[in-house]
Design an enzyme around this catalytic site. Structure first.
Site, PDB file in Angstrom:
ATOM      1  N   SER A 183       0.858  -1.522   0.084  1.00 40.28           N
ATOM      2  CA  SER A 183      -0.183  -0.173  -0.090  1.00 40.28           C
ATOM      3  C   SER A 183       0.664   1.411   0.306  1.00 40.28           C
ATOM      4  CB  SER A 183      -0.715   0.006   1.228  1.00 40.28           C
ATOM      5  OG  SER A 183      -0.311   0.303   2.325  1.00 40.28           O
ATOM      6  N   SER A 210       0.759   3.792   2.210  1.00 42.05           N
ATOM      7  CA  SER A 210       0.822   4.506   3.551  1.00 42.05           C
ATOM      8  C   SER A 210       2.203   4.790   3.936  1.00 42.05           C
ATOM      9  CB  SER A 210       0.315   3.590   4.654  1.00 42.05           C
ATOM     10  OG  SER A 210       1.235   2.440   4.911  1.00 42.05           O
TER      11      SER A 210
END
Length: 267
Positions: free
Chosen positions: A67, A69
């Site tokens: 991801s 993040s």
């Protein structure tokens, strides 16, 4: 999929075949008789599985970043290496620490088992260690009432799958003994209050619409994603217990889409 458990099971099975053949079965075979395939194959794979198991369990483990993040430090598709022994030696599968070494420090990029679902591995940056008072207010980070310095670098553009191009502000953050880059979105408020859940030691935190203050309990750590406004982290699901720690991320060893990232050390 619990890969450590699968690897351990294969090690036990192939190892048992190797031991039984060495102690019993080989003595019962005729001198010119070939080994059955169900003995030959496990014996051939046993040394390889043993080496992989030891390396992965006690020294270095590879991970893939799934991801965004941790953008801009880590991007989707990065394959990273994690130091498994820097925070202590742990028994594989059960993750029980048997030898203490260093402890995570503010600024470390930590891989850990997600507290809400330990079958999932997460990667975030440590911002608070046991005893620290972590405050996040209007997108400014304070540790023990001291503001963490942030220096504006400029605009940053990246692609978010399904959303297209995302524009954020990039800052250099001075946390711990080193510095790293973070992203802050102009379009997102300081805290998505509705996403805050109940978690152990929730009473250590006081939330408002613009931020929070949390006191990190003993044996726990507080983490944030470098992509501050696009990260599920300790703000929302709580502290990371020491027993959930996997290791410290230290290097990008591969990225199919950007060869220039290969070999970069993680700050």
């Amino acid at each position: 999929m619990n890969f450590p458990l699968i690897l351990f099971s294969l090690l036990v099975i192939t190892g048992a075949v190797w031991v039984l053949d060495y102690l019993i079965w080989r003595h019962k075979r005729k001198q010119d008789e070939d080994e059955p395939w169900w003995i030959e194959y496990p014996k051939s794979f046993f040394p390889i599985i043993l080496i992989v198991f030891c390396l992965r369990s006690f020294i270095i483990e590879p991970f893939k970043i799934p991801s965004g993040s941790m953008i801009p430090t880590l991007i989707v598709g990065d394959f990273i290496l994690v130091n498994k022994y820097v925070y202590g030696i742990r028994l594989p599968v059960i993750n029980k620490k048997i030898i203490d070494m260093d402890s995570p420090e503010a600024g470390d990029v930590l891989v850990f088992r997600f507290p809400e679902d330990p079958s999932i591995d997460y990667i975030k940056r440590v911002v608070g260690v046991p005893g620290d008072v972590v405050t996040y207010h209007n997108k400014k980070l304070f540790i023990n009432d001291k503001i963490v310095e942030q220096v504006y670098e400029g605009d940053y553009k990246y692609v978010e799958p399904g959303l297209g191009y995302i524009y954020s502000e990039k800052y250099t953050e001075y946390l711990g003994e080193a510095n790293h880059s973070i992203l802050v979105s102009r379009e997102v408020n300081g805290l998505q209050y509705a996403s805050v859940r109940e978690f152990p030691f929730r009473e250590n935190c006081q939330y408002s619409r613009t931020g929070f203050t949390c006191t990190v309990p003993p044996g726990n750590y507080f983490t944030l994603g470098d992509n501050r406004d696009s990260s599920s982290d300790s703000r929302y699901w709580g502290f990371v217990p020491d027993e959930n720690i996997v290791g410290k991320a230290f290097m990008i060893w591969w990225n199919f889409g950007d060869f220039d990232r290969i070999g970069q050390f993680i700050q």
